[in-house]
Design an enzyme around this catalytic site. Structure first.
Site, PDB file in Angstrom:
ATOM      1  N   ARG A 166      81.562  31.607  41.560  1.00  0.00           N
ATOM      2  CA  ARG A 166      81.525  30.694  40.413  1.00  0.00           C
ATOM      3  C   ARG A 166      82.333  31.257  39.245  1.00  0.00           C
ATOM      4  O   ARG A 166      82.132  32.413  38.850  1.00  0.00           O
ATOM      5  CB  ARG A 166      80.057  30.503  39.996  1.00  0.00           C
ATOM      6  N   THR A 182      44.170  35.771  45.115  1.00  0.00           N
ATOM      7  CA  THR A 182      45.065  35.642  43.954  1.00  0.00           C
ATOM      8  C   THR A 182      45.451  37.042  43.457  1.00  0.00           C
ATOM      9  O   THR A 182      44.759  38.026  43.733  1.00  0.00           O
ATOM     10  CB  THR A 182      44.363  34.911  42.798  1.00  0.00           C
ATOM     11  N   GLN A 224      68.104  30.602  37.672  1.00  0.00           N
ATOM     12  CA  GLN A 224      68.786  30.758  36.379  1.00  0.00           C
ATOM     13  C   GLN A 224      70.260  31.134  36.582  1.00  0.00           C
ATOM     14  O   GLN A 224      71.139  30.594  35.915  1.00  0.00           O
ATOM     15  CB  GLN A 224      68.064  31.839  35.558  1.00  0.00           C
ATOM     16  N   GLU A 244      45.791  34.538  50.263  1.00  0.00           N
ATOM     17  CA  GLU A 244      45.243  35.849  50.695  1.00  0.00           C
ATOM     18  C   GLU A 244      44.729  36.652  49.498  1.00  0.00           C
ATOM     19  O   GLU A 244      44.846  37.874  49.450  1.00  0.00           O
ATOM     20  CB  GLU A 244      46.237  36.625  51.555  1.00  0.00           C
TER      21      GLU A 244
HETATM   22  N1  COS Z   1      36.617  46.308  54.178  1.00  0.00           N
HETATM   23  C1  COS Z   1      35.381  46.301  54.713  1.00  0.00           C
HETATM   24  N2  COS Z   1      34.253  46.055  53.992  1.00  0.00           N
HETATM   25  C2  COS Z   1      34.433  45.800  52.683  1.00  0.00           C
HETATM   26  C3  COS Z   1      35.694  45.770  52.065  1.00  0.00           C
HETATM   27  C4  COS Z   1      36.820  46.057  52.872  1.00  0.00           C
HETATM   28  N3  COS Z   1      38.050  46.047  52.364  1.00  0.00           N
HETATM   29  N4  COS Z   1      35.535  45.501  50.766  1.00  0.00           N
HETATM   30  C5  COS Z   1      34.222  45.343  50.562  1.00  0.00           C
HETATM   31  N5  COS Z   1      33.559  45.522  51.724  1.00  0.00           N
HETATM   32  C6  COS Z   1      32.100  45.454  51.962  1.00  0.00           C
HETATM   33  C7  COS Z   1      31.314  46.079  50.847  1.00  0.00           C
HETATM   34  O1  COS Z   1      31.119  47.455  51.077  1.00  0.00           O
HETATM   35  C8  COS Z   1      30.016  45.304  50.897  1.00  0.00           C
HETATM   36  O2  COS Z   1      29.205  45.787  51.931  1.00  0.00           O
HETATM   37  P1  COS Z   1      27.741  46.455  51.626  1.00  0.00           P
HETATM   38  O3  COS Z   1      26.971  45.372  50.928  1.00  0.00           O
HETATM   39  O4  COS Z   1      27.211  46.769  52.987  1.00  0.00           O
HETATM   40  O5  COS Z   1      28.019  47.651  50.780  1.00  0.00           O
HETATM   41  C9  COS Z   1      30.461  43.910  51.324  1.00  0.00           C
HETATM   42  O6  COS Z   1      31.735  44.068  51.981  1.00  0.00           O
HETATM   43  C10 COS Z   1      30.635  42.970  50.159  1.00  0.00           C
HETATM   44  O7  COS Z   1      31.557  43.571  49.275  1.00  0.00           O
HETATM   45  P2  COS Z   1      31.588  43.277  47.716  1.00  0.00           P
HETATM   46  O8  COS Z   1      30.196  43.341  47.178  1.00  0.00           O
HETATM   47  O9  COS Z   1      32.655  44.126  47.110  1.00  0.00           O
HETATM   48  O10 COS Z   1      32.019  41.740  47.750  1.00  0.00           O
HETATM   49  P3  COS Z   1      32.313  40.742  46.555  1.00  0.00           P
HETATM   50  O11 COS Z   1      31.561  39.507  46.829  1.00  0.00           O
HETATM   51  O12 COS Z   1      32.155  41.406  45.235  1.00  0.00           O
HETATM   52  O13 COS Z   1      33.855  40.343  46.772  1.00  0.00           O
HETATM   53  C11 COS Z   1      36.211  40.495  46.883  1.00  0.00           C
HETATM   54  C12 COS Z   1      34.853  41.146  47.127  1.00  0.00           C
HETATM   55  C13 COS Z   1      36.366  39.823  45.553  1.00  0.00           C
HETATM   56  C14 COS Z   1      37.217  41.636  46.993  1.00  0.00           C
HETATM   57  C15 COS Z   1      36.459  39.482  48.013  1.00  0.00           C
HETATM   58  O14 COS Z   1      35.577  38.391  47.903  1.00  0.00           O
HETATM   59  C16 COS Z   1      37.876  38.967  48.053  1.00  0.00           C
HETATM   60  O15 COS Z   1      38.784  39.645  48.538  1.00  0.00           O
HETATM   61  N6  COS Z   1      38.080  37.710  47.545  1.00  0.00           N
HETATM   62  C17 COS Z   1      39.327  37.062  47.729  1.00  0.00           C
HETATM   63  C18 COS Z   1      39.252  36.279  48.969  1.00  0.00           C
HETATM   64  C19 COS Z   1      40.582  35.943  49.495  1.00  0.00           C
HETATM   65  O16 COS Z   1      41.449  36.795  49.597  1.00  0.00           O
HETATM   66  N7  COS Z   1      40.731  34.679  49.867  1.00  0.00           N
HETATM   67  C20 COS Z   1      41.914  34.238  50.462  1.00  0.00           C
HETATM   68  C21 COS Z   1      41.545  33.752  51.825  1.00  0.00           C
HETATM   69  S1  COS Z   1      42.780  34.016  52.988  1.00  0.00           S
HETATM   70  S2  COS Z   1      44.151  32.697  52.538  1.00  0.00           S
END
Ligand code: COS
Length: 398
Positions: A286, A384, A355, A382
């Site tokens: 360009r 936000t 841009q 997967e």
């Molecule tokens: N691997 C294995 N276990 C895990 C883990 C991991 N990466 N992270 C947490 N855990 C376990 C915790 O140890 C807990 O177990 P215990 O109660 O036996 O200790 C359990 O899983 C629940 O974990 P936590 O209390 O941390 O869960 P929360 O509800 O607070 O949520 C987040 C955790 C926010 C990280 C989770 O809900 C998440 O990733 N949300 C986004 C979801 C997502 O990516 N959606 C897109 C779908 S695919 S398009």
């Protein structure tokens, strides 16, 4: 003096060994070349039409299946290629460089089958994986619900045991490639008292009674990859379709994301690289004010900034995928960092590419506006990028 020489010798040896193991292998480089060739010849020519028509990229699916690239991480014992997670990222990246929608074929297969690879019985693996490895079936991942997005553990879909069957009721949403996939890995509540530890994971087949596919979402980008709700209306599946033990489904779901978030990073890197390549070529051709855009230092700096971030994102994704492949503990930080940094980079780089092309970039005559629309979802799905930052901070502060 002797002591300091010895110390530096050790240091040099360590650096060399890091460097050797850090390079992509010849096999990874060859895989990249093969996928790039296939993507440019058989996927790129259809990408604009797939986007414009909002149709599933059948040409990409057929080409990927023919070459065996639709789900390279399936182990050889289940008919797959037995490739590592880094190879999985390279396939997704190279397809995404020309067509974001098509890259969701290997991407979502990887997401859907990872819970099975991580936690399913050998019998269940034998039921599902060979059909995906052969390209006869695809697999989708069903975690989210309308009211349980970031807060995935608050899901309401229920599964109850009745004799030799599980009976599922509820609705999952934002399911990528729903309607195209044969298999669905589905997270559902089996014991509401136990919250996250009362969630189990299942495999559902599209022909299972009571399984219904909903209408297609109308989206900003990735038009070629259908996103739909899926409904379970007293859906009945055999008892052996549970993945792992009852109550382990949420952990399997989160462990899955630890492995697959780098693949979304790789998708973002691919989209960004595609936009960067188009912008680089455009700058050389360009002309304004009697010289090419490439001769304007302000634009050179913009291009350099874009390329620097794409490369940094790529390296972060490769490190995350390699660590996931080694099943290292504590993947949470690195996989979230890779997905978050790469997707923020893709949004910025594709916006800058539009841009750099000016008015032309804003039209459908060039692919960068499509790439900019496709990049946006990588900051959302997967998990936000706000959730990724939360996961990173939790890992830093625990
Ligand atoms: N691997 C294995 N276990 C895990 C883990 C991991 N990466 N992270 C947490 N855990 C376990 C915790 O140890 C807990 O177990 P215990 O109660 O036996 O200790 C359990 O899983 C629940 O974990 P936590 O209390 O941390 O869960 P929360 O509800 O607070 O949520 C987040 C955790 C926010 C990280 C989770 O809900 C998440 O990733 N949300 C986004 C979801 C997502 O990516 N959606 C897109 C779908 S695919 S398009």
């Amino acid at each position: 003096m002797r002591c300091s020489v010895a110390r530096s010798a050790v240091k040099i040896r360590v650096m060399n060994s890091d460097f050797d193991s850090y390079r992509l292998s010849d096999e990874h480089q060859a895989l990249r070349a093969a996928v790039r060739d296939l993507a440019e010849k058989e996927i790129a020519p259809h990408a604009a039409d797939v986007d414009e028509q909002g149709r599933f990229p059948v040409e990409a699916r057929d080409a990927l299946v023919k070459a065996g690239f639709q789900a390279v991480i399936i182990p050889e014992e289940y008919g797959g290629e037995g490739a590592d997670e880094l190879a999985g990222c390279i396939v997704i990246e190279e397809v995404a460089r020309v067509c974001g929608s098509s890259s969701l074929i290997p991407g979502v297969n990887g997401l859907g089958l990872t819970p099975i690879l991580l936690s399913a019985s050998d019998e269940l693996k034998q039921q599902v994986l060979p059909s995906v490895a052969a390209g006869e079936a695809m697999v989708s991942y069903a975690l989210s619900e309308r009211e349980a997005g970031s807060d995935a553990a608050s899901m309401k879909t229920r599964a109850r045991r009745e004799g030799d069957e599980w009976v599922l009721n509820g609705t999952k949403c934002w399911i990528t490639n729903a309607g195209e996939s044969t298999w669905y890995t589905v997270m559902a509540v089996t014991d509401p008292e136990k919250k996250a530890n009362g969630i189990s994971a299942f495999v559902v087949h599209k022909d299972d009674p009571g399984f219904v596919v909903g209408t297609k979402e109308r989206k900003l980008g990735i038009h070629g990859s259908p996103t739909r709700e899926i409904h379970f209306e007293d859906a009945r599946i055999p008892a052996d379709r549970i993945i792992g033990a009852e109550g382990t489904g949420f952990k399997t779901a989160l462990r899955t994301l630890d492995h697959t978030r780098p693949t979304i990073g790789a998708q973002a890197v691919g989209i960004a690289q595609g936009a960067l390549d188009v912008a680089t070529q455009y700058m050389k051709e360009r002309k304004q004010f009697g010289k090419t855009l490439a001769e304007f230092q302000g634009l050179q700096f913009m291009l350099a900034e874009m390329a620097m971030k794409v490369e940094a994102a790529r390296q972060l994704c490769y490190v995350a995928a390699s660590r996931a492949e080694r099943n290292e503990p504590d993947l949470g930080f690195i996989s979230s960092a890779a997905k978050c940094f790469a997707s923020d980079t893709a949004m910025q780089v594709t916006t800058d590419a539009v841009q750099l092309l000016g008015g032309a970039g804003y039209t459908r005559d060039f692919p960068v506006e499509r790439m900019m629309r496709d990049a946006k979802i990588t900051q959302i799905y997967e998990g936000t990028n706000q959730i990724q930052r939360m996961v990173m901070a939790r890992n830093l502060l625990k």
